[in-house]
Structures are given as C-alpha cells and as structure tokens.
Design an enzyme around this catalytic site. Structure first.
Site, PDB file in Angstrom:
ATOM      1  N   SER A  83       0.887  -1.145  -0.012  1.00 15.79           N
ATOM      2  CA  SER A  83       0.004   0.004  -0.133  1.00 15.79           C
ATOM      3  C   SER A  83       0.897   1.228   0.043  1.00 15.79           C
ATOM      4  CB  SER A  83      -1.008  -0.176   1.134  1.00 15.79           C
ATOM      5  OG  SER A  83      -1.910   0.941   1.102  1.00 15.79           O
ATOM      6  N   HIS A 109      -7.987  -5.194  -0.941  1.00 16.74           N
ATOM      7  CA  HIS A 109      -6.613  -4.397  -0.807  1.00 16.74           C
ATOM      8  C   HIS A 109      -6.123  -4.814   1.037  1.00 16.74           C
ATOM      9  CE1 HIS A 109      -3.961  -0.813  -0.698  1.00 16.74           C
ATOM     10  NE2 HIS A 109      -4.216  -0.581   0.409  1.00 16.74           N
ATOM     11  N   ASP A 114      -9.873  -4.014  -5.288  1.00 16.13           N
ATOM     12  CA  ASP A 114      -8.911  -2.913  -4.358  1.00 16.13           C
ATOM     13  C   ASP A 114      -9.475  -1.651  -5.309  1.00 16.13           C
ATOM     14  OD1 ASP A 114      -7.254  -1.304  -3.476  1.00 16.13           O
ATOM     15  OD2 ASP A 114      -5.608  -2.454  -3.765  1.00 16.13           O
TER      16      ASP A 114
END
Length: 306
Positions: free
Chosen positions: A154, A282, A252
């Site tokens: 991320s 995610h 995501d």
C-alpha cells in the site's frame, strides 16, 4: 470473480462505518496497528533484532529478520503500509516473517516517521537513509554486497517505488529488485482516473471516498502529488529501474494504478511480473493469506526474489 466468500463473511460481520466521519490519526492507529496474526501463530525465524539507525533527522527504529544461519545474505528492505499515517514494525511483523522465510533474504523493516506529524518527505527520507545505512554496514549485517531489494504494501509500496527512483537519481547504491503489494502510486485524487476507484468504491474494506483524506496527511507539508517521488506513477522515465513484482487485488480501489505502473515499467524495458489475485481485497496480506487462494503470495515473492 465475486468477492471471496470468507472475505465477504468477514466484512458482513463488521459494523458499518461512516466514511464521512473525520479521521483522527491517533485514534485510528489504535485499531489499524493491531497485527492480524497473534504472536504465537507467527512463523519462527532464526533471529530477530530490534535496533535504532542514526540518520540526519533522528534515530529510526528497525527490526532485522534473519531466516536461517548462514554466511552472507541478500537483503530486502521492507516499508509497511498504513496510508502514511499508521502502521509500524509490529503491525506488519507477521507479513515480514513470512517473506523472510520464503525468500531466504535478511529482511529489514523500517519504522519510518508517520504523517501528519511528519508529512512528506519524512517517510521517504527515513526509508532512503536506512537503506543507505545498510549498504554502509555490510560486515555487521552479513550482507552479500550484491542483492538489495525493496518491498512494501500500500503506502509502503509507494515508498519502495520512490526509494528505487531516488536511488537511481542519487546513485549512492543500487536497488536490484522491488516488490510492490497493492501499491498506492498516485496520490492525485483531483479526479477518479482509474476504473477500479469506481468499481471498488465501497464495500471492499478500503473505500475510495476516504483516500483523499488519507493522502492529505502525507501531503500536508505542501507536497505536490504530481511529483514522482510523491506519486511514482507520474515518473515518465522508468528506464533502468529494478526488476519488479507488482501484486494487485481484484476488488481494490488501487488495483488499476498498480497495474498501469507495471505496464509502464514493462514499456520501459524493465522486467516485470504482475499478479492480480482474484476475489481479493486491499491489504489481504496477513489478514487473508491463510486462505488457499492467497497463501501462495509469499511463495511467489520468494521465487521472484531468487
């Protein structure tokens, strides 16, 4: 493919949240920093060591993961996710252990400074400085002197990509490979340019409506989201960057920017492996890697690094 049934059941059992409620970083960290795996269930390693690395700004805490007892090791720098304002060494400890064991790399996790207390470029400065420190302490770390990879999930994927760009620019050391797990590579949310931001806007854990607020903490020092060191996808020249593994998840919001970055790298003659995990969301590392469909992500990482 629809959302994985077990992931759906998990989301269905969680209380609904008001995405319009203002995020208070100090409060959010209390639950966002909780590791997904209890310590007694984490993979055991040959050695773990916590220490502080002196940098021009401050001493940066790191954790060194040694998977086995041998002479010299390839080294992987790991930068945790958490939207630039949360996460720490402990929150991602279970993930890093798995990567170390599957790859055989000595992994060094960096507890970089967080926004909004420390906006851009603090986190990038810390990650770069610790990586440089590693290259200057070859004997102490038993680094093989050749293999130096970066990885992150991320926002940590953003930092890994930015460290690769910065190392190419400064030429103080060479990154040999980078692993980007569902990376956040474009912080410019003036418009939703990616279909995944719309397709996966709500109901999949990370919601598109909160991304601008997340990013605002990191950008609060006046950073330009069009700067490639802030949004690596903005870099036009991707030549001579390290071989890359890009991991994305079907459901995501950040899926498409990760996949576009992989395409851009490939178009610049960089060796790229891209893997989209069907039915995934995610931040599935740690949380859902016990499922058969996703447990192979660590093995894939190890195979790529070797």
């Amino acid at each position: 493919m629809t959302l994985h049934p077990e992931i759906k059941n998990t989301f269905d059992s969680m209380p609904s949240e008001d995405s319009k409620q203002k995020i208070i970083p100090e409060e959010a960290r209390k639950f966002m920093n909780i590791p997904a795996t209890p310590i007694e269930k984490r993979v055991p390693l040959y050695a773990l060591e916590d220490k502080n690395v002196p940098t021009p700004e401050m001493d940066i805490p790191i954790r060194i993961y040694t998977p086995e007892d041998k002479g010299n090791y390839p080294v992987l720098m790991y930068f945790h996710g958490g939207a630039f304002f949360s996460g720490n060494i402990e929150s991602h400890d279970d993930i890093v252990r798995e990567i170390a064991m599957e790859s055989g790399y000595k992994v060094i996790a960096v507890d970089y400074r967080l926004a909004p207390e420390h906006p851009y470029p603090a986190a990038l400065q810390d990650c770069y400085a610790v990586t440089k420190w590693v290259t200057e302490h070859k004997e102490e770390l038993n680094w093989d002197g050749e293999n130096l990879a970066v990885a992150g999930d991320s926002s940590g994927g953003n930092l890994a990509a930015a460290v690769s760009l910065l190392s190419r620019q400064k030429q103080e050391f060479t990154i040999t490979k980078q692993v980007l797990y569902y990376p956040s590579l474009d912080l410019d949310l003036s418009e939703f340019r990616y279909a995944s931001l719309i397709e996966n806007a709500k109901g999949y854990g990370l919601e598109s409506d909160v991304l601008a607020e997340f990013n605002s903490f990191y950008l609060s020092g006046g950073a330009d989201p069009n700067d490639p060191l802030v949004s690596p996808i903005k870099e036009q020249n991707l030549e001579h960057l390290p071989a890359s593994l890009v991991i994305t998840a079907e459901h995501d919001p950040l899926r498409d920017e990760g996949e576009l970055f992989a395409e851009n790298l490939r178009n610049s003659d960089v060796s790229v492996e891209l893997k989209r995990y069907k039915g995934g969301v995610h931040a599935f590392l740690g949380k859902f890697t016990h499922l058969d469909e996703y447990k192979g992500v660590y093995r894939l990482t190890g195979e790529f690094l070797n």
